[in-house]
Design a protein around this motif. Structure first.
Motif, short mmCIF file in Angstrom:
data_model
loop_
_atom_site.label_atom_id
_atom_site.label_comp_id
_atom_site.label_asym_id
_atom_site.label_seq_id
_atom_site.Cartn_x
_atom_site.Cartn_y
_atom_site.Cartn_z
N ALA A 1 -15.25 -25.22 3.45
CA ALA A 1 -15.49 -25.14 2.01
C ALA A 1 -14.38 -25.79 1.20
N TRP A 2 -13.20 -25.92 1.78
CA TRP A 2 -12.07 -26.45 1.04
C TRP A 2 -11.68 -27.83 1.49
N ALA B 1 -18.18 -23.65 -2.50
CA ALA B 1 -18.06 -22.80 -1.31
C ALA B 1 -19.42 -22.65 -0.64
N PRO C 1 -20.62 -27.20 0.32
CA PRO C 1 -19.43 -28.05 0.32
C PRO C 1 -19.72 -29.55 0.19
N CYS D 1 -16.45 -23.02 -8.17
CA CYS D 1 -15.94 -22.49 -6.90
C CYS D 1 -17.08 -21.96 -6.04
N GLY E 1 -12.67 -18.68 2.22
CA GLY E 1 -13.98 -19.26 2.03
C GLY E 1 -14.57 -19.65 3.36
#
Length: 130
Positions: free
Chosen positions: A9-10, A69, A72, A65, A5
């Motif tokens: 994003a995570w 992504a 964020p 998701c 990603g």
């Protein structure tokens, strides 16, 4: 296996995506006040007992998701944006795997709740708004 990603994003520590306590947010492990995005736990919570419900729920969770992504900061500010996050996820799931009975139920809930609840305080039933 590393997650893919865009950077940040995570909830990587340097990404600025942080929970209210200032800790980095990992959407794969997050639960509680944050949606169970990108993980099977979201499906298990929905009690997916039929193929149609499983498909619908998977589409909803997969769209989370995409949302997180793409934007964020939504995850870090979920409580402020959940009306939009959940409403659009429901709308996309309806577009991909229509569930007319569910849409009518949520439409009825929307009609009742909008009378005394601000739009930004509703969540899943906002699918009729989009």
């Amino acid at each position: 296996m590393p997650r893919r990603g865009p950077p940040g994003a995570w909830g990587d520590p340097g990404s600025g995506v942080r929970a209210s306590g200032g800790n980095p947010v990992d959407p794969v492990r997050s639960h509680g006040s944050l949606p169970g995005v990108c993980c099977a736990s979201g499906l298990a919570q929905e009690g997916a007992d039929g193929l149609g419900i499983l498909q619908f729920t998977a589409a909803h969770e997969l769209f989370h998701c995409v949302q997180f992504a793409t934007w964020p900061d939504l995850l870090a500010e979920y409580d402020q944006h959940n009306w939009w996050v959940e409403g659009t996820a429901e709308t996309v799931a309806q577009a991909v795997f229509p569930n007319i009975e569910f849409a009518f139920r949520e439409g009825n809930r929307f009609a009742v709740r909008i009378r005394d609840t601000p739009l930004t305080r509703l969540t899943y039933e906002n699918l009729v708004f989009f």
